[in-house]
Design an enzyme around this catalytic site. Structure first.
Site, short mmCIF file in Angstrom:
data_model
loop_
_atom_site.label_atom_id
_atom_site.label_comp_id
_atom_site.label_asym_id
_atom_site.label_seq_id
_atom_site.Cartn_x
_atom_site.Cartn_y
_atom_site.Cartn_z
N CYS A 58 -12.27 5.33 -6.76
CA CYS A 58 -11.87 5.55 -8.15
C CYS A 58 -10.60 4.76 -8.44
O CYS A 58 -9.58 4.96 -7.78
CB CYS A 58 -11.64 7.04 -8.36
N PRO A 67 -18.28 13.30 -9.82
CA PRO A 67 -16.95 13.87 -10.06
C PRO A 67 -16.31 13.14 -11.24
O PRO A 67 -16.30 11.91 -11.26
CB PRO A 67 -16.20 13.55 -8.76
N MET A 68 -15.83 13.89 -12.22
CA MET A 68 -15.17 13.25 -13.37
C MET A 68 -13.96 14.08 -13.79
O MET A 68 -14.12 15.22 -14.25
CB MET A 68 -16.15 13.08 -14.53
N ASN A 125 -25.01 5.20 -7.45
CA ASN A 125 -24.31 5.63 -8.66
C ASN A 125 -23.94 4.41 -9.49
O ASN A 125 -23.73 3.33 -8.96
CB ASN A 125 -23.03 6.41 -8.24
C1 LIG Z 1 -14.04 10.54 -17.37
C2 LIG Z 1 -14.33 10.07 -15.97
C3 LIG Z 1 -13.62 10.58 -14.92
C4 LIG Z 1 -13.90 10.17 -13.60
N1 LIG Z 1 -13.25 10.75 -12.56
C5 LIG Z 1 -13.61 10.43 -11.28
C6 LIG Z 1 -13.10 11.14 -10.17
O1 LIG Z 1 -12.32 12.10 -10.32
N2 LIG Z 1 -13.48 10.76 -8.93
C7 LIG Z 1 -14.37 9.73 -8.73
O2 LIG Z 1 -14.71 9.43 -7.58
N3 LIG Z 1 -14.90 9.07 -9.76
C8 LIG Z 1 -14.56 9.41 -11.02
N4 LIG Z 1 -15.17 8.80 -12.07
C9 LIG Z 1 -16.22 7.81 -11.78
C10 LIG Z 1 -17.59 8.50 -11.76
O3 LIG Z 1 -17.66 9.47 -10.74
C11 LIG Z 1 -18.72 7.48 -11.57
O4 LIG Z 1 -18.57 6.88 -10.30
C12 LIG Z 1 -18.72 6.40 -12.62
O5 LIG Z 1 -18.54 6.95 -13.93
C13 LIG Z 1 -20.01 5.56 -12.58
O6 LIG Z 1 -21.14 6.39 -12.80
P1 LIG Z 1 -21.88 6.47 -14.25
O7 LIG Z 1 -22.16 5.06 -14.66
O8 LIG Z 1 -23.11 7.29 -14.02
O9 LIG Z 1 -20.89 7.12 -15.19
C14 LIG Z 1 -14.89 9.19 -13.37
C15 LIG Z 1 -15.61 8.69 -14.45
C16 LIG Z 1 -15.35 9.12 -15.74
C17 LIG Z 1 -16.17 8.56 -16.89
#
Ligand SMILES: Cc1cc2nc3c(=O)[nH]c(=O)nc-3n(C[C@H](O)[C@H](O)[C@H](O)COP(=O)(O)O)c2cc1C
Length: 327
Positions: free
Chosen positions: A98, A16-17, A209
């Protein structure tokens, strides 16, 4: 976990982002992978209680989709879950990890890790309100609570409330002092801790993750845990998704070329989005399609320079490609 063609869709998911994984992104992602679990952006349960149902809109082609909810009130979250189930979402996820400022002010997201019993209580209220699976996304620690014992207690408390799917971002969150962005890079990753927990909770589905970049890395993690979730790696190189069905779900399908996917994205825009969604909202998700290819910067620059022009439509994608290959 959500079953989909025998293999759990959660074997591989896109994180989720906020401002990224909107419905437009998810429909584009489906051109690349039919099998991955797609997550929505986090939606506040409060917004659903206030009947902002447009936030829950999705297209049937996106399924399976997990709705991520944020909140700290059992009744509101349960209400939002019921609405999600009525609308046909595949699963629901509670955001308990988050660390965004917006989220912390509302006393939900990562701050909930300070009170694992509260997470358990929220989970229970959510799962009792629906039949579709509810999972929890959290981290391995928060602030000074970063020992193995704390992570064990966190996972055990959630597990004892009946939860059987946890997404674990393998780093802690520092709520005082680090920005949300720094919180995704500075606290060190500890994959071993996640593996150890999987060994201790055999019937708990654990999705790992954080910082996972390549197909080989995904395969390595899958020897230890049940699922892998990728976030930023997909923003930086969306073409990774083209290999997921074959490499991770073992489908026999051919891996589509970047050119084919570009053309399919063009058709998707012209047939379904044109007149409803501005091309710049659509094309931004494809900036990284040619990442690490020759002249990829030209593709990206052409899109940035031309996608805001009056009257621009899906053709800007094809024009950007021509600009790249003719340089
Ligand atoms: C732009 C952005 C928005 C994010 N929004 C959320 C979110 O809405 N909910 C959430 O649980 N994590 C959010 N995250 C965290 C990601 O879901 C993820 O846990 C984190 O980026 C680590 O994973 P990665 O290293 O593969 O990016 C966000 C990350 C990014 C970069």
């Amino acid at each position: 976990m959500t079953n989909f063609n025998n293999i759990n869709a959660d074997r591989y998911s896109i994180a989720p982002m906020v401002d990224v994984t909107d419905s437009t992104f998810r429909q584009i992602a489906r051109l690349f992978t039919k099998r991955a679990m797609l997550y929505t952006e986090m939606i506040a349960a409060d917004a659903i209680v206030h009947e902002k149902y447009h936030l829950l809109a999705y297209d049937a082609t996106e399924l399976p989709v997990t709705l991520q909810l944020g909140g700290n009130d059992e009744k509101k979250l349960a209400y939002a879950c019921k609405k999600a189930q009525q609308l046909g979402y595949s699963a629901i996820n509670l955001n308990a990890g988050c660390p965004s400022d917006k989220v912390a002010c509302g006393q939900f997201g990562a701050i909930l890790m300070h009170d694992p019993k509260k997470i358990a209580s929220l989970y229970q209220a959510m799962q009792e309100s629906v039949d579709i699976p509810v999972s929890v996304k959290t981290r391995i620690g928060v602030d000074d609570k970063d020992s193995f014992d704390f992570t064990y207690e966190l996972v055990n408390t959630i597990y004892n409330s009946g939860c059987r799917h946890i997404v674990l971002h393998a780093r802690k969150a520092w709520l005082n002092g680090l920005s949300p962005k720094e919180n995704r890079t500075i606290p060190p990753l500890d994959y071993e801790r996640v593996y150890t927990l999987k060994n201790m909770f055999k019937d708990l589905n654990i999705t790992i993750n954080g910082g996972i970049l390549t197909i080989d890395e995904i395969k390595t993690h899958l020897t230890q845990v049940d699922g892998v979730m990728q976030g930023r790696a997909i923003i930086d190189n969306i073409y990774i998704l083209a290999s997921i069905d074959k490499e991770i779900f073992l489908d026999k399908s051919e891996i589509k070329s970047r050119e084919q996917l570009l053309y399919e994205a063009y058709e998707l825009y012209q047939n379904k989005f044109k007149g409803k969604v501005a091309i710049h909202h659509f094309a931004r998700h494809l900036f990284s399609l040619f990442a690490m290819q020759k002249n990829s910067k030209i593709f990206r620059r052409y899109l940035s320079n031309h996608m805001h022009e009056l009257g621009a439509d899906g053709s800007v994608l094809l024009d950007a490609y021509k600009a790249m290959i003719n340089t």
